[in-house]
Design a protein around this motif. Structure first.
Motif, PDB file in Angstrom:
ATOM      1  N   GLY A   1      13.731  22.285   8.113  1.00 18.79           N
ATOM      2  CA  GLY A   1      13.348  22.075   6.731  1.00 18.79           C
ATOM      3  C   GLY A   1      12.075  21.283   6.584  1.00 18.79           C
ATOM      4  O   GLY A   1      11.316  21.103   7.545  1.00 18.79           O
ATOM      5  N   HIS A   2      11.819  20.830   5.349  1.00 21.38           N
ATOM      6  CA  HIS A   2      10.655  20.017   5.021  1.00 21.38           C
ATOM      7  C   HIS A   2      11.125  18.665   4.478  1.00 21.38           C
ATOM      8  O   HIS A   2      12.082  18.597   3.699  1.00 21.38           O
ATOM      9  N   VAL A   3      10.446  17.619   4.899  1.00 22.97           N
ATOM     10  CA  VAL A   3      10.736  16.261   4.430  1.00 22.97           C
ATOM     11  C   VAL A   3       9.445  15.659   3.893  1.00 22.97           C
ATOM     12  O   VAL A   3       8.384  15.810   4.510  1.00 22.97           O
ATOM     13  N   GLN A   4       9.541  14.993   2.746  1.00 17.94           N
ATOM     14  CA  GLN A   4       8.361  14.366   2.156  1.00 17.94           C
ATOM     15  C   GLN A   4       8.698  12.953   1.697  1.00 17.94           C
ATOM     16  O   GLN A   4       9.763  12.716   1.107  1.00 17.94           O
ATOM     17  N   SER A   5       7.797  12.021   1.975  1.00 20.27           N
ATOM     18  CA  SER A   5       7.894  10.641   1.481  1.00 20.27           C
ATOM     19  C   SER A   5       6.748  10.402   0.509  1.00 20.27           C
ATOM     20  O   SER A   5       5.579  10.584   0.856  1.00 20.27           O
ATOM     21  N   LEU A   6       7.103  10.002  -0.709  1.00 17.19           N
ATOM     22  CA  LEU A   6       6.129   9.751  -1.763  1.00 17.19           C
ATOM     23  C   LEU A   6       6.311   8.309  -2.233  1.00 17.19           C
ATOM     24  O   LEU A   6       7.430   7.881  -2.538  1.00 17.19           O
ATOM     25  N   VAL A   7       5.190   7.563  -2.317  1.00  8.74           N
ATOM     26  CA  VAL A   7       5.250   6.168  -2.755  1.00  8.74           C
ATOM     27  C   VAL A   7       4.209   5.957  -3.846  1.00  8.74           C
ATOM     28  O   VAL A   7       3.064   6.425  -3.722  1.00  8.74           O
ATOM     29  N   PHE A   8       4.596   5.250  -4.910  1.00  9.58           N
ATOM     30  CA  PHE A   8       3.659   4.896  -5.986  1.00  9.58           C
ATOM     31  C   PHE A   8       4.164   3.621  -6.646  1.00  9.58           C
ATOM     32  O   PHE A   8       5.368   3.317  -6.610  1.00  9.58           O
ATOM     33  N   PRO A   9       3.293   2.832  -7.248  1.00 13.14           N
ATOM     34  CA  PRO A   9       3.727   1.589  -7.888  1.00 13.14           C
ATOM     35  C   PRO A   9       4.464   1.871  -9.196  1.00 13.14           C
ATOM     36  O   PRO A   9       4.088   2.746  -9.973  1.00 13.14           O
TER      37      PRO A   9
ATOM     38  N   SER B   1       0.831  -1.191   0.000  1.00 11.37           N
ATOM     39  CA  SER B   1       0.000   0.000   0.000  1.00 11.37           C
ATOM     40  C   SER B   1       0.874   1.253   0.000  1.00 11.37           C
ATOM     41  O   SER B   1       1.691   1.448   0.912  1.00 11.37           O
ATOM     42  N   PRO B   2       0.735   2.148  -1.003  1.00  9.50           N
ATOM     43  CA  PRO B   2       1.510   3.383  -0.996  1.00  9.50           C
ATOM     44  C   PRO B   2       1.271   4.221   0.255  1.00  9.50           C
ATOM     45  O   PRO B   2       2.216   4.832   0.780  1.00  9.50           O
ATOM     46  N   GLU B   3       0.038   4.256   0.756  1.00 14.35           N
ATOM     47  CA  GLU B   3      -0.243   5.047   1.956  1.00 14.35           C
ATOM     48  C   GLU B   3       0.511   4.509   3.167  1.00 14.35           C
ATOM     49  O   GLU B   3       1.167   5.264   3.894  1.00 14.35           O
ATOM     50  N   ALA B   4       0.447   3.201   3.385  1.00 11.23           N
ATOM     51  CA  ALA B   4       1.130   2.617   4.536  1.00 11.23           C
ATOM     52  C   ALA B   4       2.641   2.794   4.438  1.00 11.23           C
ATOM     53  O   ALA B   4       3.319   3.102   5.431  1.00 11.23           O
ATOM     54  N   LEU B   5       3.183   2.637   3.243  1.00 12.82           N
ATOM     55  CA  LEU B   5       4.626   2.761   3.076  1.00 12.82           C
ATOM     56  C   LEU B   5       5.094   4.204   3.262  1.00 12.82           C
ATOM     57  O   LEU B   5       6.146   4.451   3.858  1.00 12.82           O
ATOM     58  N   ALA B   6       4.322   5.162   2.759  1.00 11.18           N
ATOM     59  CA  ALA B   6       4.707   6.564   2.915  1.00 11.18           C
ATOM     60  C   ALA B   6       4.666   6.982   4.379  1.00 11.18           C
ATOM     61  O   ALA B   6       5.563   7.684   4.872  1.00 11.18           O
ATOM     62  N   LYS B   7       3.624   6.571   5.100  1.00 13.48           N
ATOM     63  CA  LYS B   7       3.509   6.933   6.513  1.00 13.48           C
ATOM     64  C   LYS B   7       4.601   6.273   7.352  1.00 13.48           C
ATOM     65  O   LYS B   7       5.064   6.850   8.347  1.00 13.48           O
ATOM     66  N   ALA B   8       5.020   5.070   6.962  1.00 14.41           N
ATOM     67  CA  ALA B   8       6.081   4.390   7.706  1.00 14.41           C
ATOM     68  C   ALA B   8       7.453   4.982   7.416  1.00 14.41           C
ATOM     69  O   ALA B   8       8.354   4.938   8.263  1.00 14.41           O
ATOM     70  N   ASP B   9       7.639   5.563   6.242  1.00 15.65           N
ATOM     71  CA  ASP B   9       8.971   6.055   5.852  1.00 15.65           C
ATOM     72  C   ASP B   9       9.251   7.466   6.337  1.00 15.65           C
ATOM     73  O   ASP B   9      10.417   7.829   6.538  1.00 15.65           O
ATOM     74  N   ILE B  10       8.229   8.298   6.518  1.00 12.74           N
ATOM     75  CA  ILE B  10       8.452   9.718   6.771  1.00 12.74           C
ATOM     76  C   ILE B  10       9.279   9.959   8.031  1.00 12.74           C
ATOM     77  O   ILE B  10      10.132  10.854   8.070  1.00 12.74           O
ATOM     78  N   SER B  11       9.044   9.173   9.080  1.00 13.28           N
ATOM     79  CA  SER B  11       9.800   9.353  10.315  1.00 13.28           C
ATOM     80  C   SER B  11      11.277   9.059  10.105  1.00 13.28           C
ATOM     81  O   SER B  11      12.154   9.814  10.554  1.00 13.28           O
ATOM     82  N   GLU B  12      11.581   7.968   9.402  1.00 15.18           N
ATOM     83  CA  GLU B  12      12.971   7.623   9.127  1.00 15.18           C
ATOM     84  C   GLU B  12      13.632   8.667   8.240  1.00 15.18           C
ATOM     85  O   GLU B  12      14.809   9.022   8.430  1.00 15.18           O
ATOM     86  N   ALA B  13      12.888   9.159   7.261  1.00 11.77           N
ATOM     87  CA  ALA B  13      13.431  10.183   6.369  1.00 11.77           C
ATOM     88  C   ALA B  13      13.794  11.446   7.144  1.00 11.77           C
ATOM     89  O   ALA B  13      14.849  12.052   6.915  1.00 11.77           O
TER      90      ALA B  13
END
Length: 299
Positions: free
Chosen positions: A237-245, A174-186
Motif C-alpha cells: 500500500g501507500h503511507v503518507q505523513s502530513l504535518v502542519f501547525p 518543523s513540519p518537514e522534520a516531523l513528517a520525515k521522522a514519522d513516515i518510517s514509524e507509520a
C-alpha cells in the motif's frame, strides 16, 4: 269456605291443607326497540322520537354486531352495548399542533465533514469513507467501509485509514522534520508489525518515496512525505505523513497519517490529495489559501 291464598289440599291427606309459598317469578325484561335501518340514498335516518346521522347508526350497528358475536351479553338475554369514544378535534381555525422533535442528532452540521475538535480542523468525508466504528487504533478520524481478513492470516484489516493527532512529545516544530521522522514509524505500524506484534501483511519488504515536499493545509504551511510500501503478502500500500501547525491554541504541530492499500480493492490514491485539500479550520468552510497557498509537494 274459600281457603286463603297459599293454602292447598295435601295430596296425601285431602282433608288437610298445607301452605305452599308462591314461586317467585323474575320481572320480564323490557323489549329492546328495533334497530332503525339506515336510509337509502344518504340523508338522515328518522325514527320515532330521535334522529341520528347514518355514520353514527352504522357505528352502533357494528358495535352491537361484534358484541353479539363475542357473546357479550349479560346472561339474561340482554346485550351490553358500549358507546363509541369521541375523538377530540381542534376547533375550526385553531393552529395545528407542532410535530414532535426528532430524537436523532446529526454527528456534525455537515454530514460530509468529520471534526477533529482537539486540533480545531475538519476533514472531508469522501465517497467510500465512513466515520470510525469498532476501531482499536487511537486517533482514527475516518476509514473505508468494511473490513477483510488480513493477508498475513491474522486479524482484520481495512483498505484505508486516516489518523489525526497532536505532536507533543517532540520539541521539533518543523513540519518537514516531523513528517520525515514519522513516515518510517507509520509504515512499520501499518504494514510491518502492528502494536500487538502481528504481521498482518506478512511483513514489509521494501519501500519507495513517491512524493515529498511543502503543501498548504488549512491556510498553513505544511509538509508531507509519501511512501509506496511492498509486503510479503498482499498488494502492500501507500503511507503518507502530513504535518502542519494548528490554527488554535499554541499552534502545536498536527500530524495526519494516511494508510491506503494498493490494488483494486484499495481506495483511490487521489483521495489522499483530496482529503488534504479539504482540511479546514473550524468556522471556515473555504479556507484553502493563506500562508503557503502557492506551494505544493515535490513528486
Amino acid at each position: 269456605m274459600t281457603p286463603p291464598p297459599g293454602w292447598y289440599p295435601d295430596p296425601h291427606a285431602p282433608h288437610l291443607r298445607r301452605w305452599w309459598p308462591p314461586t317467585p317469578r323474575p320481572p320480564p325484561h323490557p323489549a329492546r326497540p328495533p334497530r332503525p335501518a339506515p336510509p337509502r340514498g344518504g340523508g338522515t335516518a328518522r325514527t320515532t322520537g330521535y334522529s341520528l346521522p347514518p355514520t353514527a347508526l352504522d357505528l352502533f350497528g357494528a358495535i352491537d354486531t361484534v358484541a353479539d358475536a363475542l357473546g357479550g351479553g349479560d346472561g339474561d338475554g340482554t346485550t351490553t352495548r358500549t358507546a363509541p369514544t369521541a375523538t377530540s378535534a381542534s376547533p375550526p381555525g385553531a393552529p395545528e399542533p407542532a410535530p414532535e422533535a426528532s430524537t436523532s442528532e446529526p454527528s456534525a452540521d455537515d454530514p460530509a465533514v468529520v471534526e477533529d475538535q482537539l486540533n480545531g480542523v475538519t476533514f472531508p468525508l469522501l465517497d467510500g469513507w465512513v466515520r470510525p466504528q469498532y476501531v482499536a487504533q487511537d486517533d482514527v478520524v475516518m476509514t473505508t467501509d468494511g473490513t477483510y481478513d488480513c493477508p498475513g492470516g491474522v486479524g482484520l484489516c481495512r483498505h484505508g485509514m486516516v489518523f489525526s493527532r497532536t505532536v507533543t512529545e517532540n520539541d521539533e516544530k518543523s513540519p518537514e522534520a516531523l513528517a520525515k521522522a514519522d513516515i518510517s514509524e507509520a509504515a512499520d505500524e501499518a504494514y510491518d508489525r502492528d502494536s500487538l506484534g502481528r504481521e498482518l501483511h506478512g511483513g514489509m519488504t521494501s519501500h519507495q518515496v513517491v512524493k515529498s515536499g511543502p503543501v498548504a493545509v488549512a491556510g498553513r504551511a505544511g509538509y508531507l512525505v509519501r511512501w509506496r510500501v511492498k509486503t510479503a503478502k498482499g498488494p502492500g500500500g501507500h503511507v503518507q505523513s502530513l504535518v502542519f501547525p494548528s490554527s488554535v491554541g499554541t499552534e502545536s504541530p498536527v500530524l495526519v497519517r494516511y494508510v491506503f492499500d494498493a490494488g483494486e480493492d484499495g481506495p483511490p490514491l487521489a483521495d489522499m490529495d483530496r482529503i488534504t485539500k479539504g482540511i479546514r479550520p473550524f468556522g471556515d468552510a473555504d479556507t484553502g489559501g493563506g500562508v503557503g497557498s502557492s506551494i505544493g509537494p515535490t513528486d
